[in-house]
Every structure is written in C-alpha cells, then in structure tokens.
Design a protein around this motif. Sequence first.
Motif, short mmCIF file in Angstrom:
data_model
loop_
_atom_site.label_atom_id
_atom_site.label_comp_id
_atom_site.label_asym_id
_atom_site.label_seq_id
_atom_site.Cartn_x
_atom_site.Cartn_y
_atom_site.Cartn_z
N MET A 240 0.83 -1.21 0.00
CA MET A 240 0.00 0.00 0.00
C MET A 240 0.86 1.26 0.00
N PHE A 241 1.96 1.23 0.75
CA PHE A 241 2.87 2.37 0.75
C PHE A 241 3.44 2.59 -0.65
N ARG A 242 3.85 1.50 -1.32
CA ARG A 242 4.42 1.64 -2.66
C ARG A 242 3.38 2.16 -3.64
N GLY A 243 2.14 1.66 -3.53
CA GLY A 243 1.08 2.13 -4.41
C GLY A 243 0.79 3.60 -4.21
N ALA A 244 0.73 4.03 -2.95
CA ALA A 244 0.47 5.44 -2.67
C ALA A 244 1.62 6.32 -3.16
N GLU A 245 2.84 5.83 -2.98
CA GLU A 245 4.00 6.59 -3.45
C GLU A 245 4.00 6.71 -4.97
N ARG A 246 3.55 5.64 -5.65
CA ARG A 246 3.48 5.67 -7.11
C ARG A 246 2.48 6.74 -7.57
N ILE A 247 1.34 6.80 -6.90
CA ILE A 247 0.34 7.81 -7.26
C ILE A 247 0.90 9.20 -7.01
N ARG A 248 1.60 9.37 -5.91
CA ARG A 248 2.18 10.68 -5.60
C ARG A 248 3.18 11.10 -6.67
N SER A 249 3.97 10.15 -7.18
CA SER A 249 4.94 10.50 -8.21
C SER A 249 4.25 10.90 -9.51
N ILE A 250 3.12 10.24 -9.81
CA ILE A 250 2.36 10.60 -11.00
C ILE A 250 1.76 11.99 -10.84
N VAL A 251 1.22 12.27 -9.65
CA VAL A 251 0.65 13.60 -9.39
C VAL A 251 1.73 14.67 -9.51
N GLU A 252 2.92 14.36 -9.02
CA GLU A 252 4.02 15.32 -9.13
C GLU A 252 4.35 15.61 -10.58
N ALA A 253 4.34 14.53 -11.41
CA ALA A 253 4.60 14.73 -12.84
C ALA A 253 3.51 15.59 -13.48
N LEU A 254 2.27 15.36 -13.07
CA LEU A 254 1.16 16.17 -13.61
C LEU A 254 1.30 17.63 -13.18
N GLN A 255 1.70 17.85 -11.94
CA GLN A 255 1.87 19.21 -11.46
C GLN A 255 3.02 19.91 -12.19
N ASN A 256 4.09 19.17 -12.46
CA ASN A 256 5.18 19.74 -13.25
C ASN A 256 4.69 20.12 -14.64
#
Length: 439
Positions: A240-256
Amino acid sequence: MHLIPQRDYKANILVVDDTPDNLRLLSAMLTSQGYEVRKALSGKMALTACQMVLPDVILLDINMPEMNGYEVCRQLKANEKTRPIPVIFISALDDVLDKAQAFDVGGVDYITKPFHGVEVVLRIENQLNLCLLQNKLQEKNTLLQKALDDLKASQVQMIQQEKMAALGQLVAGIAHEVNNPISFIYGNLQYASQYVSDLVNLIEVYQQEYPNPTPRIQEIVKQIDLNFLINDQQNLMGAMFRGAERIRSIVEALQNFSRLDEAQMKRVDVHQGIDSTLVMLQHRLKQTTDRPAIEVVKEYGNLPLVTCYVSELNQVFMHLLNNAIDALEESYEPENTNYQLPITNYQLPSIHIRTMLTTSDTVKICIADNGPGVCESVLSRIFDPFFTTKPPGKGSGVGLAISYQIIVQKHQGKLTCASSRGRGAEFMIEIPLKQTQLN
C-alpha cells in the motif's frame, strides 16, 4: 412507516399479476409508500402498458396463463425501448431453477410470495437507485466522449503546441483533485501501520505472559493462521505504501506539466545540465545481471551560454535519457528477437549525445540510442499526453508530453524523434540561443 427517500417525482411501478388480490395488495402497499402504481392482469396487458408509458420498475409474476413472466421479460428485453426497464420477478415458487431462468431472461431480482412490505420496497429502491446511478454514469460518459471527440477534431486543425496548452488547465485540476485524497491516504497509512504494529506487539506480550491459552483462543489462532497474518500484514502495508507513493509520483509529474511558468530563465551551459543529469542516472547505466553496462558517447560542440529555463531543460534531458535507458533494457528482454543473436553480431548498448550550434542561431541537442526503435504507428503519437507503450506501473505517459511543452511552448523550439523498428531512436532538441521575451 415511509421507507423511500424524498424525490421530486413519483417512481412509476408496473405490477403484473393474474391474481386480482395480489394486484390490490401490492398496489396498496406501494401506493402508501408514495409510488405511482399501474396494474396489469396479463402479459399482453403489461406489454401494451409499457408501450404507452415506460415504467421505472416492473414487478412481474412468473406463473400466468397464455404468456408467462419469462416470455414477457424476453419480449421486453428484445425491444430497444423497454430493454433498460428493471424487471423484478415475483412467484410463489421458491425454486432454484426458476430463479436461474428468471435471471437468464433478463430479470434483475426475485421476490417470493407471501410478500413482505419492507423487502419489496427495498428491492424496488435498490433498482431505482441503480438506474439513477447508471443514468448519471451514462451522462458523464456521453459528456466525456463528446469532449474526447471534440478534442480529436481540434487536433486535426491545431499544431501540437496548441493542443498541449489547452490540456494544461485540465491536468492541473486533475493533479489537484488527486493530490488531496492520496495525501490523506499516504499520511494515515503511517498511523495504520503503527497501530497494527502495536496490536501485534500486544499479542506477542499476551503469548509470553499467557503461554497456555484457552481452547477457544487456540481455535481462533488456528482459524486465522495468526503467524501468517502477522507476517503478511507487513507485506500488505508495504504494497500500500508503494502504491500510494506511485500515485504521488504521477501527481508530481502532472503538477510539473501544468506549472511550467514557475521557473526562471537564465543563461547557462547546457553541457553542465546534460552531465549533471547523467550523474543522477549513473545507477541505471551500470551493468546488471540482465545486460552489459550502457556506454555513453558524448560529442559536444563549442556552444555559447544559452538563455533557457534551466531546471525545465534538465527535466527534458532526464525524460529523454530515461527513455533511452528503458529502450536499451527492452533489447535484452527474452522475448526480444535481438536477444537471441550471437554476441559477436550484437551491438553493446549505447547512448550517443551530440550538441552543435546551427547557422540560424539555435542550439541542437541530439540523444540517440541503439535500442529496438519505435514503429511508425507509435511514432505518430509519441508526444501525446498519457500515451505510453510501457507496462502498467512503469510509465505514466506524461514524460514526453512535458518535454514537448517545455521545448516548443516555453522555448519556442522544436522536439522531434526519428526512428524505425530495430534501428534505435534519436530525439532532436533545437532551441534559440536567446529568447525573444522573458516570461
């Protein structure tokens, strides 16, 4: 007792039963709950009633003369107009075969006689709510499809730069909406993990303090396989931690992607940016158990300082070099035919970086790999946002789209790709030495 929620309309219920007493009972029961009830004593009457006014739900008796409920339902489902109406079968027979056949012909639920008022109303409400949700989903799907169709139509007339600009606001909204719930989930996972750890510690203390548990406790421990549960919960939390971290990295890419106006423009040595990016990627260039080390060949021209958004240009280098490494690793996957060639005929993996000053006062940066290349159908979509050929979890499909916007929209430059399957790929960046206006 009134069981149904307040609505701005009366749900229309068609009750079909050849027994008048049943009709009167159901009609009185449903009318008292605020439904608009119509009655039909036969299957033919029911079909006629549906053609006149479409009911929201049909309560349909199975055992009727001339035309039984199954045949009525078949005809309803064969008609495009009446097909969506949910049919709840009613029968005095509580038979598994009857139920199976009821669902097979298109029924959505099954009620047996004698009737229980609460049960009947709840089953009707379930179907009404389900229909409401389906209608809303259909509306949203229709709107989404229309938006996608409109976007495709506009893409035919617009250049890539305009398409990317139009998408920025949408992506920013998506990133914002996703970021809040995922931050909540990610933050609370830490507490949940600690809570579980505390409970496990408590159990272990109990085992030490009370080494001889009661038979009931022993049975529960055996049923839930306590040792497996304790060990596996760590794996679950980690996943679950890895899944949440993956989503956060995608969100960061979208924000960039959607915040490209926050960087400052400076005069920089682009070679330093390339070299620093290569340092960050050094761990990916080293030899692995699956492939040799990736050789980086640099042919740097004599370049002056270039006016650019340095952090964003470095971000482009990162995306392009990461993609090149991914492509080279793909060459060594067992299903790739190149992998089967003798090593004497097989090129070692390499990335070739060239820079030069053009006669039109622009800087050209080329990043090429000798990987499997890109087929023509993929090449035409390679800069489209969210398009990726990588397996799930290995690419979000925004890297090249972000790079395109940075080079074309932010630097008034060009970003192109030349490739063919089996011959590697080369990405070419070209930006002006000086920007006509500093944002």
